[in-house]
Design an enzyme around this catalytic site. Structure first.
Site, PDB file in Angstrom:
ATOM      1  N   ALA A 182       7.307   4.082 -10.915  1.00  0.00           N
ATOM      2  CA  ALA A 182       6.961   3.751  -9.539  1.00  0.00           C
ATOM      3  C   ALA A 182       5.772   2.810  -9.536  1.00  0.00           C
ATOM      4  O   ALA A 182       5.199   2.489 -10.593  1.00  0.00           O
ATOM      5  CB  ALA A 182       6.637   5.027  -8.758  1.00  0.00           C
ATOM      6  N   LYS A 183       5.383   2.395  -8.350  1.00  0.00           N
ATOM      7  CA  LYS A 183       4.281   1.445  -8.190  1.00  0.00           C
ATOM      8  C   LYS A 183       2.998   1.965  -8.829  1.00  0.00           C
ATOM      9  O   LYS A 183       2.203   1.186  -9.367  1.00  0.00           O
ATOM     10  CB  LYS A 183       4.052   1.184  -6.693  1.00  0.00           C
ATOM     11  N   ARG A 184       2.805   3.276  -8.790  1.00  0.00           N
ATOM     12  CA  ARG A 184       1.560   3.836  -9.338  1.00  0.00           C
ATOM     13  C   ARG A 184       1.438   3.590 -10.845  1.00  0.00           C
ATOM     14  O   ARG A 184       0.354   3.698 -11.418  1.00  0.00           O
ATOM     15  CB  ARG A 184       1.493   5.338  -9.065  1.00  0.00           C
TER      16      ARG A 184
END
Length: 407
Positions: A182-184
């Site tokens: 994910a973006k994290r």
């Protein structure tokens, strides 16, 4: 094929396809495979709360399924409603997934899903099946997290009497923490990787090996190689982990596969327009082996295009060497290089070796101090070639500045 490109199966924007979905939903109702549901949000909320209180799985209780067809049709003309699929109450539905093999679901575990919402828009379950069928999709490839939704799609195919195309659910790409990427976890958009200096060939090569193995020790594949070699039955069920270091390795490999002229063209967007392209062409072969991304080039070679560099005293003095001894060593280098002709890399290397022996330093320690003085960095392109490209005047100027800084 798509919204911008057009094609034979348009329109490609879902909102423009609403009449198509509505016609298909009406067909299922007419065939007795779906029904109108008039339950309000309040009733559904109360139903779920009661099911939760009893420790049951929350699902639609099929309250409207028993409404006579004629009555339901009449009410649909005036009352807000959705269209639900009439799921058989007994039996099972299965698929032979190209990755996960035979997977089966009992029908009693599947609720009467909504196909068409009260605003006339389809749910994904209806739209994806209708679109795939009408657009003649030959194979369906999705992430493994969509596998639990597959029986819902299969039931829609069955309700229409359509042939189900082969399905494959591919393992998700996982972050270092084992959770879905994910973006994290960092950059996830193609544009971001492009801006950081990753080559398309490297990205394709790396991504192909997440969750897939060719069955050999080979790792470097062109796109044509992958077209020939990739097989669905070699895809692993377990998710592969995203590894930035491994991506960097592949990018470095593909950078080194470029010719010097190709690399210079790739580097062009990452370098200031006013930098001398003739000088760049000379330095490119020297940094090729040291690069992992195109974005690293500017920092590595900026010293060649600057009038002066910012020197760090902590880098100028090698470990276990004294400042005064370092000044002496750099002073000897300065004198030697001042009178060196021709000012070429091989002659510079010989001169440095002679100075190191004369001051009883290792060549390594002397070049550490010199690199910090000349480039302002701890690492970079080959030192002797860099000094030759920098030129005698600027090299001497920076060596003298380093001696003053050390004191």
């Amino acid at each position: 094929e798509g919204p911008r490109e057009g094609g034979a199966f348009g329109p490609y924007v879902q909102s423009e396809r609403l009449p198509i979905y509505q016609r298909h939903a009406a067909r299922l109702v007419a065939d007795g495979a779906a029904y109108f549901c008039f339950c309000t949000r309040e009733r559904l909320a109360q139903m779920r709360a009661a099911q939760q209180a009893r420790g049951e799985i929350t699902r639609y209780d099929r309250h409207c399924r028993a409404i006579p067809v004629a009555e339901a049709a009449a009410r649909a003309d005036t009352e807000s409603h959705v269209v639900r699929l009439k799921v058989p109450e007994d039996g099972a539905i299965a698929i032979d997934d190209l990755v996960f093999g035979h997977v089966e679901w009992p029908l009693r575990s599947i609720e009467d899903q909504v196909l068409l919402k009260s605003d006339g828009f389809p749910t994904y379950q209806l739209a994806v099946v209708v679109d795939d069928h009408l657009m003649e999709i030959s194979h369906v490839f999705r992430g493994e997290d969509w596998l639990p939704s597959t029986p819902k799609h299969l039931l829609v195919y069955r309700a229409f009497g359509w042939t189900v195309p082969p399905h494959a659910h591919l393992p998700n790409v996982l972050g270092p923490d084992g959770k879905k990427l994910a973006k994290r976890h960092g950059a996830t958009k193609v544009e971001e990787f492009r801006k950081e200096g990753y080559l398309p060939a490297a990205m394709t090569n790396y991504l192909s090996l997440i969750g897939w193995s060719p069955g050999t020790e080979e790792e470097i594949f062109t796109l044509d190689d992958l077209v020939r070699r990739w097989r669905i039955d070699q895809v692993q069920k377990a998710g592969g982990k995203w590894d930035r270091d491994r991506l960097n390795f592949f990018n470095g490999v593909w950078i080194r596969r470029l010719s010097d002229d190709e690399l210079l063209r790739c580097l062009d967007p990452f370098l200031p327009a006013d930098w001398d392209r003739v000088l760049l062409r000379q330095i490119v072969p020297l940094i090729k082996e040291r690069m992992q991304t195109l974005g690293e080039a500017k920092e590595q070679i900026a010293f060649l295009f600057a009038d002066r560099v910012e020197q760090d005293r902590s880098l100028l003095v090698p470990k276990k060497r004294e400042p005064h001894a370092t000044v002496t060593a750099l002073s000897r280098v300065t004198v030697t290089l001042r009178f060196l002709e021709p000012f070429a890399a091989d002659r510079i290397e010989q001169a440095i070796a002679a100075v190191a022996a004369d001051v009883t330093w290792t060549v390594r320690d002397l070049t550490i101090a010199m690199r910090a003085a000349v480039t302002g960095r701890r690492v970079g392109p080959p030192l002797y070639e860099s000094i030759a490209l920098l030129g005698k005047a600027r090299t001497l100027e920076r060596l003298e500045a380093a001696q003053e800084l050390i004191g």
